[in-house]
Design a protein around this motif. Structure first.
Motif, mmCIF file in Angstrom:
data_model
loop_
_atom_site.group_PDB
_atom_site.id
_atom_site.type_symbol
_atom_site.label_atom_id
_atom_site.label_comp_id
_atom_site.label_asym_id
_atom_site.label_seq_id
_atom_site.Cartn_x
_atom_site.Cartn_y
_atom_site.Cartn_z
ATOM 1 N N GLN A 138 52.595 27.103 14.864
ATOM 2 C CA GLN A 138 53.304 27.387 16.108
ATOM 3 C C GLN A 138 52.376 27.400 17.316
ATOM 4 O O GLN A 138 52.734 26.953 18.396
ATOM 5 N N HIS A 139 51.167 27.908 17.133
ATOM 6 C CA HIS A 139 50.297 28.142 18.281
ATOM 7 C C HIS A 139 49.042 27.274 18.283
ATOM 8 O O HIS A 139 48.288 27.296 19.252
ATOM 9 N N GLY A 140 48.796 26.551 17.211
ATOM 10 C CA GLY A 140 47.626 25.693 17.176
ATOM 11 C C GLY A 140 46.329 26.455 17.318
ATOM 12 O O GLY A 140 45.400 26.011 18.014
ATOM 13 N N THR A 141 46.217 27.622 16.717
ATOM 14 C CA THR A 141 45.016 28.440 16.828
ATOM 15 C C THR A 141 43.815 27.689 16.274
ATOM 16 O O THR A 141 43.841 27.221 15.141
ATOM 17 N N PRO A 142 42.723 27.574 17.032
ATOM 18 C CA PRO A 142 41.587 26.791 16.557
ATOM 19 C C PRO A 142 40.813 27.465 15.432
ATOM 20 O O PRO A 142 40.305 26.797 14.539
ATOM 21 N N ASP A 143 40.697 28.802 15.507
ATOM 22 C CA ASP A 143 39.893 29.501 14.501
ATOM 23 C C ASP A 143 40.788 29.874 13.327
ATOM 24 O O ASP A 143 41.292 30.986 13.228
ATOM 25 N N GLN A 144 40.988 28.953 12.412
ATOM 26 C CA GLN A 144 41.925 29.169 11.312
ATOM 27 C C GLN A 144 41.468 30.295 10.392
ATOM 28 O O GLN A 144 42.279 31.082 9.911
ATOM 29 N N PHE A 145 40.184 30.385 10.134
ATOM 30 C CA PHE A 145 39.701 31.409 9.212
ATOM 31 C C PHE A 145 39.896 32.813 9.786
ATOM 32 O O PHE A 145 40.201 33.755 9.059
ATOM 33 N N THR A 146 39.766 32.964 11.103
ATOM 34 C CA THR A 146 39.982 34.269 11.721
ATOM 35 C C THR A 146 41.427 34.692 11.588
ATOM 36 O O THR A 146 41.736 35.843 11.260
ATOM 37 N N VAL A 147 42.357 33.763 11.823
ATOM 38 C CA VAL A 147 43.780 34.069 11.682
ATOM 39 C C VAL A 147 44.081 34.508 10.259
ATOM 40 O O VAL A 147 44.749 35.526 10.024
ATOM 41 N N LEU A 148 43.600 33.759 9.291
ATOM 42 C CA LEU A 148 43.873 34.071 7.897
ATOM 43 C C LEU A 148 43.261 35.404 7.504
ATOM 44 O O LEU A 148 43.883 36.214 6.810
ATOM 45 N N GLU A 149 42.055 35.676 7.958
ATOM 46 C CA GLU A 149 41.392 36.937 7.643
ATOM 47 C C GLU A 149 42.171 38.116 8.201
ATOM 48 O O GLU A 149 42.349 39.146 7.544
ATOM 49 N N ASN A 150 42.654 37.975 9.446
ATOM 50 C CA ASN A 150 43.421 39.053 10.066
ATOM 51 C C ASN A 150 44.722 39.316 9.304
ATOM 52 O O ASN A 150 45.119 40.467 9.114
ATOM 53 N N GLU A 151 45.400 38.233 8.893
ATOM 54 C CA GLU A 151 46.646 38.401 8.156
ATOM 55 C C GLU A 151 46.395 39.069 6.807
ATOM 56 O O GLU A 151 47.143 39.951 6.384
ATOM 57 N N ILE A 152 45.355 38.654 6.113
ATOM 58 C CA ILE A 152 45.047 39.255 4.816
ATOM 59 C C ILE A 152 44.721 40.738 4.986
ATOM 60 O O ILE A 152 45.154 41.591 4.203
#
Length: 212
Positions: A138-152
């Protein structure tokens, strides 16, 4: 024999589907009238169960999926819960809240599955990755690993909430169920649902810290 209103003796007419209190054995279950009455009652019960299960099945399946991490396994869990409910359906209908009773049965089946496979809730593996993927798309976030880490981190913290807060948060935020339905499933009032949400938020904020 019984006397009629004029005092004359007459033949007592009795519904064969109703037990005779003078007969300790009750009605003959093979009698046509009894059999038809039983068949009709069984069909009515089956229809009420089918309607109830159809209404709740999708949400039960989504919840089970978040807990066991596999759609086929979730389907098996829901089938087991439905089988238990159907077997004792007349008893279930006597409960103060059928939805709450059914929810408790579903959770027992989920816990049984988890205990048999020595596994905690699969919320981190299912909801976290799904949510991260949605954000990325939806947002095209560049830092994919940061997004995934935050969700986990978030879903891991949710999985450590007290049981009632956990149920409220999973239903309300992960599965996006309205407060009224959450209250119905958990057998509590809507203000209590919102109170659990406030407590859960404070607990999650303390555990995750401002960086999240």
């Amino acid at each position: 024999m019984a006397r009629d209103s004029d005092g004359a003796l007459g033949v007592e007419v009795r519904d064969p589907a109703r037990p005779d209190p003078r007969d300790p054995m009750g009605p003959d279950p093979t009698a046509p009238g009894v059999r038809r009455h039983t068949d009709r009652s069984s069909r009515r019960l089956a229809l009420t169960f089918d309607a109830f299960a159809a209404h709740h099945h999708r949400l039960w399946l989504r919840y089970a999926h978040t807990q066991v991490g596999s759609r086929p396994v979730a389907e098996t869990v829901v089938e087991s819960a439905c089988a238990r409910l159907l077997e004792h359906w007349p008893h279930v209908l006597l409960q103060e809240s059928v939805s709450q009773y059914a929810w408790a049965v579903l959770k027992e089946e989920v816990a049984r599955r988890q205990d048999a496979h020595d596994g905690p809730p699969a919320l981190v593996d299912t909801a976290a990755f799904d949510a991260a993927a949605r954000k990325l798309l939806q947002h095209g976030t560049p830092d994919q690993f940061t997004v995934l880490e935050n969700e986990i981190g978030l879903y891991g913290a949710i999985s450590r909430l007290p049981e009632r807060q956990y149920d409220v948060v999973v239903l309300r935020y992960v599965l996006r169920v309205p407060d009224e339905v959450v209250a119905e499933y958990l057998g509590i009032e809507v203000p209590t649902v919102r109170s659990h949400v406030r407590h859960a938020r404070r607990r999650l904020a303390r555990e995750l810290g401002p960086a999240r």
